[in-house]
Design a protein around this motif. Structure first.
Motif, PDB file in Angstrom:
ATOM      1  N   VAL A 190       4.700   7.295   1.475  1.00 24.36           N
ATOM      2  CA  VAL A 190       4.990   6.299   2.515  1.00 24.36           C
ATOM      3  C   VAL A 190       4.369   4.994   2.049  1.00 24.36           C
ATOM      4  CG1 VAL A 190       4.541   5.593   4.894  1.00 24.36           C
ATOM      5  CG2 VAL A 190       5.103   7.965   4.402  1.00 24.36           C
ATOM      6  N   ALA A 191       5.020   3.879   2.338  1.00 28.56           N
ATOM      7  CA  ALA A 191       4.498   2.588   1.891  1.00 28.56           C
ATOM      8  C   ALA A 191       4.609   1.542   2.994  1.00 28.56           C
ATOM      9  CB  ALA A 191       5.236   2.114   0.642  1.00 28.56           C
ATOM     10  N   ASP A 192       3.851   0.479   2.820  1.00 28.75           N
ATOM     11  CA  ASP A 192       3.867  -0.632   3.765  1.00 28.75           C
ATOM     12  C   ASP A 192       3.488  -1.888   2.975  1.00 28.75           C
ATOM     13  OD1 ASP A 192       3.944  -2.140   6.090  1.00 28.75           O
ATOM     14  OD2 ASP A 192       2.811  -0.678   7.260  1.00 28.75           O
ATOM     15  N   GLY A 193       3.962  -3.017   3.402  1.00 26.60           N
ATOM     16  CA  GLY A 193       3.592  -4.238   2.694  1.00 26.60           C
ATOM     17  C   GLY A 193       4.502  -5.398   3.010  1.00 26.60           C
ATOM     18  N   TRP A 194       4.325  -6.466   2.246  1.00 27.46           N
ATOM     19  CA  TRP A 194       5.087  -7.704   2.445  1.00 27.46           C
ATOM     20  C   TRP A 194       5.930  -7.987   1.207  1.00 27.46           C
ATOM     21  CZ3 TRP A 194       0.003  -7.165   3.986  1.00 27.46           C
ATOM     22  CH2 TRP A 194      -0.248  -7.321   5.359  1.00 27.46           C
TER      23      TRP A 194
ATOM     24  N   THR B 159       0.855  -1.180   0.000  1.00 26.03           N
ATOM     25  CA  THR B 159       0.000   0.000   0.000  1.00 26.03           C
ATOM     26  C   THR B 159       0.895   1.236   0.000  1.00 26.03           C
ATOM     27  OG1 THR B 159      -0.126   0.085   2.417  1.00 26.03           O
ATOM     28  CG2 THR B 159      -1.843  -1.151   1.271  1.00 26.03           C
ATOM     29  N   VAL B 160       0.456   2.271  -0.705  1.00 25.88           N
ATOM     30  CA  VAL B 160       1.227   3.515  -0.802  1.00 25.88           C
ATOM     31  C   VAL B 160       0.314   4.690  -0.475  1.00 25.88           C
ATOM     32  CG1 VAL B 160       2.628   4.996  -2.285  1.00 25.88           C
ATOM     33  CG2 VAL B 160       2.685   2.517  -2.604  1.00 25.88           C
TER      34      VAL B 160
ATOM     35  N   MET C  67       0.673   9.537   7.551  1.00 22.66           N
ATOM     36  CA  MET C  67       0.592   8.767   6.308  1.00 22.66           C
ATOM     37  C   MET C  67       1.007   7.322   6.543  1.00 22.66           C
ATOM     38  SD  MET C  67       2.198  11.701   3.821  1.00 22.66           S
ATOM     39  CE  MET C  67       2.576  10.588   2.477  1.00 22.66           C
ATOM     40  N   ALA C  68       2.005   7.130   7.407  1.00 21.09           N
ATOM     41  CA  ALA C  68       2.441   5.764   7.728  1.00 21.09           C
ATOM     42  C   ALA C  68       1.326   4.996   8.426  1.00 21.09           C
ATOM     43  CB  ALA C  68       3.689   5.807   8.590  1.00 21.09           C
ATOM     44  N   ARG C  69       0.579   5.674   9.285  1.00 17.29           N
ATOM     45  CA  ARG C  69      -0.551   5.015   9.960  1.00 17.29           C
ATOM     46  C   ARG C  69      -1.623   4.618   8.942  1.00 17.29           C
ATOM     47  NH1 ARG C  69       0.350   8.981  14.097  1.00 17.29           N
ATOM     48  NH2 ARG C  69      -1.307  10.290  13.213  1.00 17.29           N
ATOM     49  N   LEU C  70      -1.865   5.479   7.963  1.00 17.79           N
ATOM     50  CA  LEU C  70      -2.861   5.156   6.937  1.00 17.79           C
ATOM     51  C   LEU C  70      -2.412   3.954   6.093  1.00 17.79           C
ATOM     52  CD1 LEU C  70      -3.814   8.744   5.698  1.00 17.79           C
ATOM     53  CD2 LEU C  70      -5.282   7.166   6.954  1.00 17.79           C
TER      54      LEU C  70
END
Length: 229
Positions: free
Chosen positions: A191-195, A124-125, A138-141
């Motif tokens: 900001v991004a998060d993921g696997w 997710t970005v 943004m990191a929380r989102l």
């Protein structure tokens, strides 16, 4: 049989090191047997935090910067055949793109020998657009969006990767999503998060990587038929 994995982002302890030694010995024995039988050697997951002088967080950012260099609808993410596998790839690490969720995708790709592979499963970005970025919120989102993702699985030549949650890589801070665009944008507004899973260079020959996930009710499925040569 499952591929062993561990998080590179936690301190090692003696017991972990002992386990790692036993795992390494087991993988070497399995690889020798596979080589004797003319079969592909088993894949090895890279859990080092720093690979080719970049952290795995930086590699996750580099993957998204690579995708951002393509026009929407004509990128490796929307590729349905594997025609764009080698497009704009460079250096010792190559990326295998996720799908856009429009349906199951099968891609056939030729991979040069000796390339480490960085494989995203679900990402997710969050972007600030023209606004001043507030990276923490943004990191929380981005993190919150991952609650929509479930049923993460990955197999490499039919062998399942264990402990998928340990492969999560949040960027935490903002980064420049358009750093590889032309002209490049150095503004740190994403900001991004993921696997993600990083694989040591695969042995020469055919390999199959299958990644599956769900985003709410939307299934995400990407199959890679690789020819390493």
């Amino acid at each position: 049989m499952h591929l062993p994995s561990s998080s590179p982002r936690h301190p090692s302890v003696r017991r972990t090191l002992v386990c790692a030694v036993h795992i390494a010995i087991g993988l070497l024995a399995t690889a020798a047997t596979a080589a004797d039988n003319g079969m592909p050697q088993p894949a090895r997951i890279v859990t080092d935090d720093v690979v080719y002088d970049h952290s795995q967080v930086e590699w996750s950012e580099a993957y998204l910067q690579w995708v951002a260099t393509f026009a929407r609808g004509n990128s490796p993410v929307s590729d349905t055949t594997g025609a764009l596998c080698a497009a704009k790839q460079e250096g010792d690490v190559w990326f295998l793109a996720t799908s856009d969720g429009t349906g199951p995708v099968e891609r056939s790709c030729t991979i040069p020998n000796g390339k480490t592979l960085f494989v995203p499963l679900a990402t997710t970005v969050e972007r600030s657009g023209n606004k001043e970025p507030v990276c923490e919120s943004m990191a929380r989102l981005a993190s919150g969006s991952l609650t929509h993702v479930s049923q993460l699985t990955m197999t490499i030549d039919g062998v399942a990767v264990d402990n998928m949650p340990s492969h999560r890589i949040p960027t935490g801070d903002c980064f420049a999503l358009g750093a590889r665009q032309f002209p490049p944008s150095r503004a740190k507004t994403a900001v991004a998060d993921g696997w993600y899973v990083m694989l040591a260079p695969l042995s020469a020959g055919p390999h199959t990587i299958v990644v599956n996930a769900r985003y709410d009710s939307t299934p995400l499925s990407t199959t890679y038929h690789l020819d390493v040569r």
